[in-house]
Design an enzyme around this catalytic site. Structure first.
Site, PDB file in Angstrom:
ATOM      1  N   LYS A   9       8.604  -5.978   9.778  1.00  0.00           N
ATOM      2  CA  LYS A   9       9.340  -6.963   8.979  1.00  0.00           C
ATOM      3  C   LYS A   9      10.804  -7.093   9.416  1.00  0.00           C
ATOM      4  O   LYS A   9      11.338  -6.200  10.089  1.00  0.00           O
ATOM      5  CB  LYS A   9       9.262  -6.549   7.515  1.00  0.00           C
ATOM      6  CG  LYS A   9       7.860  -6.601   6.910  1.00  0.00           C
ATOM      7  CD  LYS A   9       7.943  -6.126   5.464  1.00  0.00           C
ATOM      8  CE  LYS A   9       6.715  -6.442   4.666  1.00  0.00           C
ATOM      9  NZ  LYS A   9       6.968  -6.171   3.229  1.00  0.00           N
ATOM     10  N   PHE A  57       8.939 -10.835  -8.098  1.00  0.00           N
ATOM     11  CA  PHE A  57       9.634 -10.583  -6.830  1.00  0.00           C
ATOM     12  C   PHE A  57       9.232 -11.571  -5.729  1.00  0.00           C
ATOM     13  O   PHE A  57       9.667 -11.438  -4.587  1.00  0.00           O
ATOM     14  CB  PHE A  57       9.408  -9.138  -6.352  1.00  0.00           C
ATOM     15  CG  PHE A  57       7.953  -8.746  -6.173  1.00  0.00           C
ATOM     16  CD1 PHE A  57       7.257  -9.062  -5.018  1.00  0.00           C
ATOM     17  CD2 PHE A  57       7.275  -8.062  -7.185  1.00  0.00           C
ATOM     18  CE1 PHE A  57       5.924  -8.700  -4.851  1.00  0.00           C
ATOM     19  CE2 PHE A  57       5.936  -7.690  -7.030  1.00  0.00           C
ATOM     20  CZ  PHE A  57       5.259  -8.022  -5.860  1.00  0.00           C
ATOM     21  N   ARG A  90      -2.710   2.309   6.463  1.00  0.00           N
ATOM     22  CA  ARG A  90      -2.187   2.311   5.081  1.00  0.00           C
ATOM     23  C   ARG A  90      -1.735   3.716   4.696  1.00  0.00           C
ATOM     24  O   ARG A  90      -0.683   3.893   4.077  1.00  0.00           O
ATOM     25  CB  ARG A  90      -3.254   1.810   4.091  1.00  0.00           C
ATOM     26  CG  ARG A  90      -3.485   0.312   4.069  1.00  0.00           C
ATOM     27  CD  ARG A  90      -2.304  -0.536   3.630  1.00  0.00           C
ATOM     28  NE  ARG A  90      -1.795  -0.293   2.322  1.00  0.00           N
ATOM     29  CZ  ARG A  90      -0.990  -1.151   1.666  1.00  0.00           C
ATOM     30  NH1 ARG A  90      -0.625  -2.320   2.211  1.00  0.00           N
ATOM     31  NH2 ARG A  90      -0.531  -0.861   0.495  1.00  0.00           N
ATOM     32  N   HIS A 125       4.313  -4.398   7.006  1.00  0.00           N
ATOM     33  CA  HIS A 125       3.157  -4.806   6.202  1.00  0.00           C
ATOM     34  C   HIS A 125       1.925  -4.280   6.926  1.00  0.00           C
ATOM     35  O   HIS A 125       1.878  -4.264   8.153  1.00  0.00           O
ATOM     36  CB  HIS A 125       3.073  -6.334   6.103  1.00  0.00           C
ATOM     37  CG  HIS A 125       1.715  -6.790   5.633  1.00  0.00           C
ATOM     38  ND1 HIS A 125       1.396  -6.846   4.299  1.00  0.00           N
ATOM     39  CD2 HIS A 125       0.591  -7.144   6.311  1.00  0.00           C
ATOM     40  CE1 HIS A 125       0.128  -7.231   4.180  1.00  0.00           C
ATOM     41  NE2 HIS A 125      -0.381  -7.414   5.384  1.00  0.00           N
TER      42      HIS A 125
HETATM   43  O1  CDP Z   1       3.219  -4.007   1.028  1.00  0.00           O
HETATM   44  P1  CDP Z   1       2.257  -3.432   0.029  1.00  0.00           P
HETATM   45  O2  CDP Z   1       0.833  -3.940   0.224  1.00  0.00           O
HETATM   46  O3  CDP Z   1       2.314  -1.934  -0.049  1.00  0.00           O
HETATM   47  O4  CDP Z   1       2.738  -3.903  -1.418  1.00  0.00           O
HETATM   48  P2  CDP Z   1       2.444  -5.251  -2.239  1.00  0.00           P
HETATM   49  O5  CDP Z   1       2.293  -4.850  -3.680  1.00  0.00           O
HETATM   50  O6  CDP Z   1       1.346  -6.043  -1.620  1.00  0.00           O
HETATM   51  O7  CDP Z   1       3.812  -6.048  -2.124  1.00  0.00           O
HETATM   52  C1  CDP Z   1       4.123  -6.783  -0.962  1.00  0.00           C
HETATM   53  C2  CDP Z   1       5.586  -6.617  -0.637  1.00  0.00           C
HETATM   54  O8  CDP Z   1       6.357  -7.140  -1.708  1.00  0.00           O
HETATM   55  C3  CDP Z   1       6.090  -5.176  -0.485  1.00  0.00           C
HETATM   56  O9  CDP Z   1       5.850  -4.625   0.796  1.00  0.00           O
HETATM   57  C4  CDP Z   1       7.571  -5.349  -0.747  1.00  0.00           C
HETATM   58  O10 CDP Z   1       8.244  -5.836   0.424  1.00  0.00           O
HETATM   59  C5  CDP Z   1       7.609  -6.445  -1.818  1.00  0.00           C
HETATM   60  N1  CDP Z   1       7.755  -5.906  -3.176  1.00  0.00           N
HETATM   61  C6  CDP Z   1       9.004  -5.922  -3.781  1.00  0.00           C
HETATM   62  O11 CDP Z   1       9.982  -6.342  -3.162  1.00  0.00           O
HETATM   63  N2  CDP Z   1       9.153  -5.451  -5.072  1.00  0.00           N
HETATM   64  C7  CDP Z   1       8.098  -4.962  -5.747  1.00  0.00           C
HETATM   65  N3  CDP Z   1       8.260  -4.511  -6.993  1.00  0.00           N
HETATM   66  C8  CDP Z   1       6.837  -4.943  -5.143  1.00  0.00           C
HETATM   67  C9  CDP Z   1       6.689  -5.414  -3.858  1.00  0.00           C
HETATM   68 MG    MG Z   2      -0.110  -5.763  -0.150  1.00  0.00          MG
END
Ligand code: CDP
Ligand code: MG
Length: 147
Positions: A9, A57, A90, A125
């Site tokens: 990212k 967010f 992951r 990601h």
């Molecule tokens: O990336 P991941 O699959 O672990 O998490 P997600 O729940 O799919 O969220 C996607 C992305 O949103 C995260 O990697 C963060 O960059 C952002 N995010 C955020 O800024 N604040 C949150 N409370 C949750 C997610």
């Molecule tokens: Mg995700």
């Protein structure tokens, strides 16, 4: 055999961490079968993160992945292939909140929560299921770009 999508990212790119992240990922013994540099436009960002459309967010997340928060930085998109590629990656990146990660996780090592915006600067990601991996790989790559 599984395929999974990794995105390095803009927060990682601007911190010049792309090389470290690719190096760290190489120890998982997966095969890199696709790689490109993308200046992410809003349409692709919204499709990629469509599951989060109604989250508080979301707007910040779109600004993040399109590089708007980090000097219009690009994203490196990579497809890895191998046994259990999805869970392997992951497990290696750690939880979504970098503060909940161990130091050996990619997000524990390189990620942070932005103090002003609360944006989770998660550096990478990675697809979380077979279904999302298929959707995401077809969104970011043409089949002919996978080698
Ligand atoms: O990336 P991941 O699959 O672990 O998490 P997600 O729940 O799919 O969220 C996607 C992305 O949103 C995260 O990697 C963060 O960059 C952002 N995010 C955020 O800024 N604040 C949150 N409370 C949750 C997610
Ligand atoms: Mg995700």
């Amino acid at each position: 055999m599984e395929r999974t999508l990794v995105l390095i990212k803009p927060d990682a790119m601007i911190k010049r961490l792309a090389g470290n992240i690719i190096s760290d990922l190489s120890f998982l013994n997966l095969k890199m079968i696709g790689l490109k540099l993308v200046n992410v436009q809003r349409e692709l960002a919204e499709q990629h993160y469509s599951e989060h459309r109604n989250k508080p967010f979301f707007e910040e997340l779109i600004k993040h992945i399109t590089g708007e928060l980090h000097g219009n930085e690009n994203v490196i998109a990579i497809v890895y292939e191998g046994e259990n590629a999805i869970s392997k990656i992951r497990n290696f990146i750690g939880k979504t909140n970098p503060d909940d990660c161990e130091p050996y996780h990619l997000r524990g090592k390189y990620g942070k929560i932005h103090t002003k915006t609360n944006c989770h600067e998660t550096v990478v990601h990675a697809s979380d299921t077979k279904k999302s991996a298929e959707k995401e790989i077809s969104l970011w790559f043409e089949e002919s770009e996978l080698v």
